[in-house]
Design a protein around this motif. Structure first.
Motif, mmCIF file in Angstrom:
data_model
loop_
_atom_site.group_PDB
_atom_site.id
_atom_site.type_symbol
_atom_site.label_atom_id
_atom_site.label_comp_id
_atom_site.label_asym_id
_atom_site.label_seq_id
_atom_site.Cartn_x
_atom_site.Cartn_y
_atom_site.Cartn_z
ATOM 1 N N ASN A 1 0.836 -1.193 0.000
ATOM 2 C CA ASN A 1 0.000 0.000 0.000
ATOM 3 C C ASN A 1 0.873 1.246 0.000
ATOM 4 O OD1 ASN A 1 0.708 -0.223 2.857
ATOM 5 N ND2 ASN A 1 -0.720 1.482 3.119
ATOM 6 N N VAL A 2 0.281 2.329 -0.427
ATOM 7 C CA VAL A 2 0.977 3.615 -0.406
ATOM 8 C C VAL A 2 0.018 4.653 0.158
ATOM 9 C CG1 VAL A 2 2.454 3.087 -2.396
ATOM 10 C CG2 VAL A 2 0.249 4.211 -2.776
ATOM 11 N N ASP A 3 0.593 5.716 0.712
ATOM 12 C CA ASP A 3 -0.230 6.741 1.347
ATOM 13 C C ASP A 3 0.480 8.081 1.176
ATOM 14 O OD1 ASP A 3 -2.220 7.938 2.809
ATOM 15 O OD2 ASP A 3 -1.360 7.379 4.750
ATOM 16 N N VAL A 4 -0.256 9.058 0.637
ATOM 17 C CA VAL A 4 0.331 10.379 0.379
ATOM 18 C C VAL A 4 -0.447 11.435 1.160
ATOM 19 C CG1 VAL A 4 0.919 12.083 -1.395
ATOM 20 C CG2 VAL A 4 0.854 9.647 -1.989
ATOM 21 N N THR A 5 0.269 12.351 1.774
ATOM 22 C CA THR A 5 -0.383 13.505 2.394
ATOM 23 C C THR A 5 0.155 14.784 1.744
ATOM 24 O OG1 THR A 5 -0.574 12.372 4.510
ATOM 25 C CG2 THR A 5 -0.833 14.750 4.548
ATOM 26 N N LEU A 6 -0.759 15.619 1.258
ATOM 27 C CA LEU A 6 -0.372 16.890 0.641
ATOM 28 C C LEU A 6 -0.607 18.002 1.651
ATOM 29 C CD1 LEU A 6 -2.164 16.236 -2.762
ATOM 30 C CD2 LEU A 6 0.311 16.212 -2.373
ATOM 31 N N LEU A 7 0.351 18.897 1.810
ATOM 32 C CA LEU A 7 0.233 20.012 2.759
ATOM 33 C C LEU A 7 0.183 21.327 1.984
ATOM 34 C CD1 LEU A 7 2.420 17.734 4.014
ATOM 35 C CD2 LEU A 7 2.167 19.244 5.989
ATOM 36 N N CYS A 8 -0.999 21.952 1.974
ATOM 37 C CA CYS A 8 -1.149 23.230 1.266
ATOM 38 C C CYS A 8 -2.440 23.914 1.688
ATOM 39 C CB CYS A 8 -1.127 23.010 -0.247
ATOM 40 S SG CYS A 8 -2.386 21.873 -0.862
ATOM 41 N N GLU A 9 -2.479 25.217 1.486
ATOM 42 C CA GLU A 9 -3.726 25.964 1.724
ATOM 43 C C GLU A 9 -4.609 25.879 0.483
ATOM 44 O OE1 GLU A 9 -4.354 27.445 4.708
ATOM 45 O OE2 GLU A 9 -2.374 26.789 5.430
ATOM 46 N N ALA A 10 -3.971 25.812 -0.691
ATOM 47 C CA ALA A 10 -4.711 25.775 -1.950
ATOM 48 C C ALA A 10 -3.784 25.166 -2.997
ATOM 49 C CB ALA A 10 -5.139 27.180 -2.375
ATOM 50 N N PRO A 11 -4.283 24.520 -4.010
ATOM 51 C CA PRO A 11 -5.707 24.320 -4.318
ATOM 52 C C PRO A 11 -6.349 23.294 -3.391
ATOM 53 C CG PRO A 11 -4.369 23.050 -5.821
ATOM 54 C CD PRO A 11 -3.411 23.834 -4.978
ATOM 55 N N ARG A 12 -7.653 23.240 -3.431
ATOM 56 C CA ARG A 12 -8.363 22.242 -2.634
ATOM 57 C C ARG A 12 -8.159 20.868 -3.278
ATOM 58 N NH1 ARG A 12 -14.085 22.848 -2.131
ATOM 59 N NH2 ARG A 12 -13.836 21.189 -0.584
ATOM 60 N N VAL A 13 -7.794 19.913 -2.447
ATOM 61 C CA VAL A 13 -7.468 18.576 -2.951
ATOM 62 C C VAL A 13 -8.712 17.680 -2.995
ATOM 63 C CG1 VAL A 13 -6.185 16.462 -2.382
ATOM 64 C CG2 VAL A 13 -5.055 18.702 -2.281
ATOM 65 N N GLY A 14 -9.606 17.884 -2.034
ATOM 66 C CA GLY A 14 -10.768 16.986 -1.876
ATOM 67 C C GLY A 14 -11.475 16.623 -3.175
ATOM 68 N N PRO A 15 -11.820 17.628 -4.003
ATOM 69 C CA PRO A 15 -12.553 17.316 -5.236
ATOM 70 C C PRO A 15 -11.762 16.423 -6.197
ATOM 71 C CG PRO A 15 -12.647 19.678 -4.755
ATOM 72 C CD PRO A 15 -11.659 19.075 -3.802
ATOM 73 N N HIS A 16 -10.449 16.335 -6.014
ATOM 74 C CA HIS A 16 -9.605 15.582 -6.949
ATOM 75 C C HIS A 16 -9.068 14.289 -6.347
ATOM 76 C CE1 HIS A 16 -9.651 19.167 -9.440
ATOM 77 N NE2 HIS A 16 -9.353 19.870 -8.351
ATOM 78 N N ARG A 17 -9.441 14.035 -5.096
ATOM 79 C CA ARG A 17 -8.841 12.910 -4.380
ATOM 80 C C ARG A 17 -9.044 11.573 -5.106
ATOM 81 N NH1 ARG A 17 -8.616 11.982 1.342
ATOM 82 N NH2 ARG A 17 -10.217 13.565 1.633
ATOM 83 N N GLU A 18 -10.270 11.310 -5.544
ATOM 84 C CA GLU A 18 -10.536 10.005 -6.179
ATOM 85 C C GLU A 18 -9.772 9.873 -7.500
ATOM 86 O OE1 GLU A 18 -11.869 7.582 -4.453
ATOM 87 O OE2 GLU A 18 -11.952 9.153 -2.923
ATOM 88 N N ALA A 19 -9.701 10.969 -8.240
ATOM 89 C CA ALA A 19 -8.933 10.940 -9.497
ATOM 90 C C ALA A 19 -7.459 10.664 -9.214
ATOM 91 C CB ALA A 19 -9.103 12.266 -10.247
ATOM 92 N N MET A 20 -6.952 11.241 -8.135
ATOM 93 C CA MET A 20 -5.543 11.018 -7.765
ATOM 94 C C MET A 20 -5.304 9.559 -7.392
ATOM 95 S SD MET A 20 -4.807 14.366 -5.403
ATOM 96 C CE MET A 20 -4.673 16.022 -6.106
ATOM 97 N N ARG A 21 -6.232 8.999 -6.599
ATOM 98 C CA ARG A 21 -6.072 7.588 -6.200
ATOM 99 C C ARG A 21 -6.124 6.691 -7.437
ATOM 100 N NH1 ARG A 21 -10.401 5.789 -2.438
ATOM 101 N NH2 ARG A 21 -9.005 4.047 -1.999
ATOM 102 N N ASP A 22 -7.066 7.000 -8.343
ATOM 103 C CA ASP A 22 -7.170 6.201 -9.577
ATOM 104 C C ASP A 22 -5.862 6.264 -10.366
ATOM 105 O OD1 ASP A 22 -9.773 5.261 -9.312
ATOM 106 O OD2 ASP A 22 -10.644 7.085 -10.177
ATOM 107 N N ARG A 23 -5.316 7.459 -10.462
ATOM 108 C CA ARG A 23 -4.112 7.659 -11.280
ATOM 109 C C ARG A 23 -2.914 6.909 -10.674
ATOM 110 N NH1 ARG A 23 -1.958 7.371 -15.364
ATOM 111 N NH2 ARG A 23 -0.353 8.825 -16.071
#
Ligand code: MG
Length: 392
Positions: A326-348
């Protein structure tokens, strides 16, 4: 030919096959069949001059497939009879026109016999006309009272051994014993040592091994599979990366293009998430880091898509016979918002690594306005990866 291995594979025993249709000696074990594995234990030994397999008349095709990769000591197979005893006799008779000095009878379903055991049996034939691999009984023996399966008595195990194979004999002596047993209609012997004893031959007991088990049930096959597969260990690695913002209109994060007021500065596409993840995988296998394999000084990687780096790390895991758990990534930022893209990122990421999506975690957090990420000067990413590798 002074010593022939006679491998008995004529049984119909299908208890080990899931469907019940494949006799256990042709069941597959690792990359080959049980029979091929058994033959391979005898093949390299100088003391063994030829190998003959006794097969069931219906098994010609299974046999041909099973021994396709076997070496030059293999004689053409012969057909066995209705019982094990009859099959061994058929095998012995097939050798009688050019008799070897010795024969080792071995069960096809004992693929884990080792060279030392085989050679111990051969050596003991200098001392007696018969010798078999066997183990002193370690378990206490109970006699049941029959139908109710309760204990009627406890037997004395002193002096009791479990007979294995190979069972080695002076060829002329065992052939003669088997012929006499047939002529006197004694068809109830369960091994060749029993035929030899009945004929009055001295048979020595030499040390067998617990490994030399006879594959009988599906459970035995599963245990044998486990024995053949290398022990694996799990390793973990971590990765961390930072890229600063510069003028632009989009960022690449975890393989996904996201419109934004800035872009991330870097030699490649500056995908901070994939960079941290690539380092985590490289860390788990102790294989340097992304900068070592893809140095920023090399023009080839200018503007490169970071999925190339991640795929390369996955290939390095595969090349060691490993797999990504398994792999696990945490992004640290104020913007852009990651939530709307989370599933696309996991798929990729799952697609790049060729693993299931449920093995991929992507998370994001702000740093509450603190530090360089809080001041929106850049994005940081951290990642962990677990991989399974063959244990050294
Ligand atoms: Mg980077």
């Amino acid at each position: 030919m002074s010593c022939v291995a006679l491998i008995v594979a004529a049984g119909r025993g299908a208890r080990a096959g899931g469907s019940g249709s494949v006799p256990k000696q042709y069941a597959s074990l690792g990359r080959c069949s049980v029979l091929a594995l058994t033959i391979a234990q005898f093949e390299p030994l100088e003391a063994i001059h030829a190998i003959r397999v006794v097969i069931h008349p219906d098994d010609g095709q299974s046999y041909a497939r099973a021994v396709a990769g076997c070496g030059g000591k293999l004689l053409p197979p012969v057909y066995g009879g209705a019982t094990r005893q009859a099959s061994v006799l058929a095998g012995l008779e097939s050798l009688a026109s050019a008799p070897p000095r010795r024969v080792l009878v071995h069960d096809a379903a004992r693929p884990f016999v080792d060279a030392d055991t085989i050679l111990r049996v051969v050596a003991a034939l200098d001392l007696a006309p018969g010798a078999i691999a066997a183990l002193p009984l370690a378990d206490t023996l109970k006699r049941s009272d029959g139908a109710r399966a309760t204990i009627a008595s406890t037997l004395d195990r002193a002096g009791l051994w479990r007979a294995q194979t190979p069972q080695g004999f002076d060829f002329g002596s065992i052939l003669d014993a088997h012929r006499r047993a047939r002529d006197q209609c004694r068809a109830d012997f369960t091994d060749d040592a029993a035929v030899a004893e009945w004929a009055g031959l001295e048979v020595r007991l030499v040390a067998g091994t617990e490994r030399n088990l006879k594959i009988t049930t599906a459970e035995d096959i599963a245990m044998a599979e486990q024995r053949l597969s290398p022990a694996m260990e799990t390793r973990t690695g971590t990765g961390f990366d930072v890229h600063r913002f510069t003028d632009g209109d989009h960022v690449w994060l975890c393989g996904v293009r996201i419109p934004h007021s800035h872009r991330l500065e870097g030699h490649s596409d500056a995908d901070v998430g994939l960079h941290a993840l690539t380092d985590a995988i490289l860390g788990a296998i102790g294989d340097g880091d992304i900068g070592q394999h893809f140095p920023p000084s090399d023009h080839r990687w200018k503007g490169a898509a970071s999925h190339l780096f991640l795929a390369d790390a996955a290939r390095r895991v595969a090349a060691r016979g490993g797999s990504i758990v398994n792999v696990d990534v945490t992004l640290l930022c104020e913007a852009p918002r990651v939530g709307p893209h989370r599933e696309a990122m996991r798929d990729r990421i799952a697609a790049i690594l060729a693993i299931a999506k449920d093995r991929v975690g992507v998370k994001a957090t702000t740093t509450e306005g603190l530090g360089f990420t809080g001041r929106r000067e850049g994005i940081a990413a951290m990642a962990t990866a677990s991989v399974r590798l063959p244990a050294p």
